[in-house]
Design a protein around this motif. Structure first.
Motif, PDB file in Angstrom:
ATOM      1  N   LYS A   1     -13.783  29.832  28.105  1.00 21.95           N
ATOM      2  CA  LYS A   1     -13.995  28.886  29.242  1.00 21.95           C
ATOM      3  C   LYS A   1     -12.906  27.665  28.684  1.00 21.95           C
ATOM      4  N   PHE A   2     -12.374  27.117  29.901  1.00 21.68           N
ATOM      5  CA  PHE A   2     -11.142  26.005  29.633  1.00 21.68           C
ATOM      6  C   PHE A   2     -11.879  24.629  30.733  1.00 21.68           C
ATOM      7  N   CYS A   3     -11.781  23.721  30.474  1.00 25.37           N
ATOM      8  CA  CYS A   3     -12.087  22.527  31.094  1.00 25.37           C
ATOM      9  C   CYS A   3     -10.917  21.737  31.250  1.00 25.37           C
ATOM     10  N   ARG A   4     -10.348  21.456  32.528  1.00 23.72           N
ATOM     11  CA  ARG A   4      -9.234  20.589  33.021  1.00 23.72           C
ATOM     12  C   ARG A   4     -10.279  18.991  33.232  1.00 23.72           C
ATOM     13  N   MET A   5      -9.955  18.292  32.415  1.00 26.82           N
ATOM     14  CA  MET A   5     -11.178  17.039  32.489  1.00 26.82           C
ATOM     15  C   MET A   5     -10.488  15.918  33.387  1.00 26.82           C
ATOM     16  N   SER A   6      -8.880  16.165  33.998  1.00 24.99           N
ATOM     17  CA  SER A   6      -8.663  15.132  35.011  1.00 24.99           C
ATOM     18  C   SER A   6      -9.437  15.374  36.380  1.00 24.99           C
ATOM     19  N   ASP A   7      -9.863  16.613  36.449  1.00 24.25           N
ATOM     20  CA  ASP A   7     -10.758  16.804  37.887  1.00 24.25           C
ATOM     21  C   ASP A   7     -11.949  17.531  37.422  1.00 24.25           C
ATOM     22  N   LYS A   8     -12.321  17.893  36.290  1.00 24.64           N
ATOM     23  CA  LYS A   8     -13.635  18.287  35.957  1.00 24.64           C
ATOM     24  C   LYS A   8     -13.746  19.654  36.641  1.00 24.64           C
ATOM     25  N   THR A   9     -12.534  20.671  36.636  1.00 26.11           N
ATOM     26  CA  THR A   9     -12.570  22.007  36.949  1.00 26.11           C
ATOM     27  C   THR A   9     -12.618  22.904  35.701  1.00 26.11           C
ATOM     28  N   GLN A  10     -13.260  23.950  35.902  1.00 22.20           N
ATOM     29  CA  GLN A  10     -13.354  24.976  34.869  1.00 22.20           C
ATOM     30  C   GLN A  10     -12.628  26.413  35.028  1.00 22.20           C
ATOM     31  N   TRP A  11     -11.912  26.902  34.177  1.00 23.66           N
ATOM     32  CA  TRP A  11     -11.394  27.989  34.357  1.00 23.66           C
ATOM     33  C   TRP A  11     -11.568  28.977  33.165  1.00 23.66           C
ATOM     34  N   PRO A  12     -11.321  30.326  33.393  1.00 23.89           N
ATOM     35  CA  PRO A  12     -11.674  31.393  32.326  1.00 23.89           C
ATOM     36  C   PRO A  12     -10.359  31.163  31.522  1.00 23.89           C
ATOM     37  N   VAL A  13     -10.511  31.979  30.211  1.00 23.38           N
ATOM     38  CA  VAL A  13      -9.497  32.001  29.586  1.00 23.38           C
ATOM     39  C   VAL A  13      -8.771  33.441  29.716  1.00 23.38           C
ATOM     40  N   CYS A  14      -7.301  33.228  29.984  1.00 24.23           N
ATOM     41  CA  CYS A  14      -6.820  34.835  30.242  1.00 24.23           C
ATOM     42  C   CYS A  14      -6.968  35.684  29.024  1.00 24.23           C
ATOM     43  N   ASP A  15      -7.089  36.961  29.386  1.00 25.67           N
ATOM     44  CA  ASP A  15      -7.129  38.046  28.442  1.00 25.67           C
ATOM     45  C   ASP A  15      -6.024  39.056  28.339  1.00 25.67           C
ATOM     46  N   GLY A  16      -5.090  38.880  29.123  1.00 27.83           N
ATOM     47  CA  GLY A  16      -3.931  39.688  29.225  1.00 27.83           C
ATOM     48  C   GLY A  16      -4.310  41.207  29.853  1.00 27.83           C
ATOM     49  N   ALA A  17      -5.510  41.296  30.161  1.00 24.86           N
ATOM     50  CA  ALA A  17      -5.770  42.668  31.034  1.00 24.86           C
ATOM     51  C   ALA A  17      -6.363  42.368  32.337  1.00 24.86           C
ATOM     52  N   LYS A  18      -7.727  41.917  32.171  1.00 27.61           N
ATOM     53  CA  LYS A  18      -8.202  41.804  33.794  1.00 27.61           C
ATOM     54  C   LYS A  18      -7.858  40.548  34.267  1.00 27.61           C
ATOM     55  N   ILE A  19      -7.918  39.636  33.398  1.00 28.92           N
ATOM     56  CA  ILE A  19      -7.685  38.066  33.848  1.00 28.92           C
ATOM     57  C   ILE A  19      -6.526  37.710  33.053  1.00 28.92           C
ATOM     58  N   VAL A  20      -5.443  37.473  34.320  1.00 25.91           N
ATOM     59  CA  VAL A  20      -4.155  37.231  34.084  1.00 25.91           C
ATOM     60  C   VAL A  20      -3.567  35.996  34.767  1.00 25.91           C
ATOM     61  N   ASP A  21      -4.254  35.631  35.820  1.00 29.23           N
ATOM     62  CA  ASP A  21      -3.923  34.604  36.665  1.00 29.23           C
ATOM     63  C   ASP A  21      -5.206  33.547  37.043  1.00 29.23           C
ATOM     64  N   ASN A  22      -4.742  32.558  37.243  1.00 25.40           N
ATOM     65  CA  ASN A  22      -5.799  31.465  37.644  1.00 25.40           C
ATOM     66  C   ASN A  22      -6.852  31.216  36.588  1.00 25.40           C
ATOM     67  N   CYS A  23      -6.063  30.992  35.197  1.00 22.12           N
ATOM     68  CA  CYS A  23      -6.927  31.083  33.922  1.00 22.12           C
ATOM     69  C   CYS A  23      -5.985  30.398  32.980  1.00 22.12           C
ATOM     70  N   PHE A  24      -6.503  30.220  31.832  1.00 24.35           N
ATOM     71  CA  PHE A  24      -5.824  29.333  30.659  1.00 24.35           C
ATOM     72  C   PHE A  24      -5.433  30.351  29.651  1.00 24.35           C
ATOM     73  N   ASN A  25      -4.221  30.161  29.406  1.00 26.78           N
ATOM     74  CA  ASN A  25      -3.297  30.981  28.318  1.00 26.78           C
ATOM     75  C   ASN A  25      -3.385  30.236  27.197  1.00 26.78           C
ATOM     76  N   LYS A  26      -4.233  30.724  26.145  1.00 24.14           N
ATOM     77  CA  LYS A  26      -4.382  30.203  24.979  1.00 24.14           C
ATOM     78  C   LYS A  26      -3.263  30.501  24.112  1.00 24.14           C
ATOM     79  N   ASP A  27      -2.444  31.396  24.217  1.00 21.39           N
ATOM     80  CA  ASP A  27      -1.384  31.524  23.556  1.00 21.39           C
ATOM     81  C   ASP A  27      -0.194  30.470  23.775  1.00 21.39           C
TER      82      ASP A  27
END
Length: 355
Positions: A305-331
């Motif tokens: 999970k990723f938190c963007r602190m400027s607007d306190k919104t939370q996003w999943p981390v991209c996994d390269g398979a099922k989650i590829v958009d609207n997510c945080f790419n840790k690479d």
């Protein structure tokens, strides 16, 4: 007291016992008290300006009578601590069971404070309570000595870069006698936390909007009954004041120029910073759902999970398979929204707190 001092702490709304070794306390003085202030760690991509001006400290006895104070005690570096000796008026050896911390111009993020009394008694308090009770906070990444516990740090500031200008602590209420169990029932735990946060004497925060330079405490009035003979609801409170700062420090004047923090209250100093962690106590959810958290963007790579602190919104981390958009790419260290990076520029400082 014993070589290990147990303090009552709180993590994610759950009470717990924290153990402070004797090395976490300042040395004993025969007629004065010494307070140790420990602040959060400043690192690339992490906290910024966690060190700064030590607070003014006023001490009061159990009856609310003023014992002594130290104003303008100097600076404390981020991730470090400073011991502040407070002279007792008339060299009294009365117990200073209440302490008031009033912030100065350069904000600090307090991880924990501890005190050694003239009779060598020791007490401590952790910044998690600032977080739990609604204060401005962030992860300190400073450990209580010889433990794996890193409490949150609690921001205090005298020029409104942070909302809280100070706080008071009634030391004995946060001391847990060894062998004493905390309540395990969820309702009893919630009631105990509410008691610490909202009754006044145990712990109280002061806000810039109401009290720009705190010098008074709320204390329990003494009714000369045994404590077990009266319920908490029957206990009365009163307010006691210590001297104004000007009386204790001739060099301090209200018309002196202020020394603003690096951001001058205008720019977000954390805009280009990111913290990465895999620790269970560091959660994106905890930061994003808190109205008072303050610090860099944050990603926990273990729970994804990723938190963007400027607007306190939370996003999943991209996994390269099922989650590829609207997510945080840790690479690439980028938040991807509708196929496009949400940032115009990359993070300039990334702090890796993973094991």
């Amino acid at each position: 007291m014993a070589a290990i001092v147990e303090a009552i702490g709180v993590i994610s709304g759950v009470l717990g016992i924290l153990q402070f070794g004797i090395d976490n306390f300042p040395k004993q003085d025969s007629v004065d008290s010494t307070v140790r202030v420990t602040v959060g760690l400043d690192t690339k991509g992490g906290l910024n300006n966690a060190g700064g001006d030590l607070p003014d400290i006023r001490l009061f006895n159990e009856a609310g009578e003023f014992i002594g104070m130290k104003v303008d005690p100097g600076k404390v570096e981020d991730g470090g601590f400073k011991d502040v000796k407070i002279n007792h008026n008339g060299d009294t050896t009365q117990q200073p069971t209440y302490a008031l911390f009033s912030a100065n111009k350069d904000a600090i993020c307090v991880a924990y404070v501890s005190i050694t009394l003239p009779n060598s008694d020791h007490y401590s308090w952790v910044g998690d309570w600032g977080h739990q009770c609604g204060g401005s906070w962030y992860y300190s990444h400073v450990y209580i000595g010889s433990t794996n516990v890193a409490p949150d740090c609690f921001w205090i500031d005298g020029n409104n870069d942070q909302p809280q200008t100070g706080f008071q602590v009634h030391w004995p209420e946060f001391f847990n006698p060894q062998g004493n169990d905390l309540p395990s029932d969820p309702k009893e735990q919630a009631d105990k936390i509410d008691y610490f946060c909202n009754q006044g004497p145990p712990f109280k925060m002061y806000d810039y909007a109401d009290t720009k330079d705190p010098r008074g405490i709320t204390f329990w009035t003494i009714n000369n009954k045994r404590s077990e003979d009266s319920s908490l609801e029957e206990r009365g409170t009163a307010v006691a004041y210590g001297p104004a700062k000007e009386a204790g420090s001739a060099k301090f004047r209200r018309d002196q120029p202020r020394y603003p923090r690096a951001n001058n209250g205008t720019a977000n100093p954390h805009a280009n910073r990111l913290v990465m962690s895999n620790k269970a106590q560091h959660t994106a959810d905890g930061l994003c759902t808190s109205e008072t958290s303050y610090g860099p963007d944050f990603v926990n790579v273990a729970d994804g999970k990723f938190c963007r602190m400027s607007d306190k919104t939370q996003w999943p981390v991209c996994d390269g398979a099922k989650i590829v958009d609207n997510c945080f790419n840790k690479d690439t260290m980028k938040l991807i929204v509708n196929g496009v990076s949400a940032r115009d520029t990359p993070y300039t400082n990334v702090l890796d707190w993973t094991d």
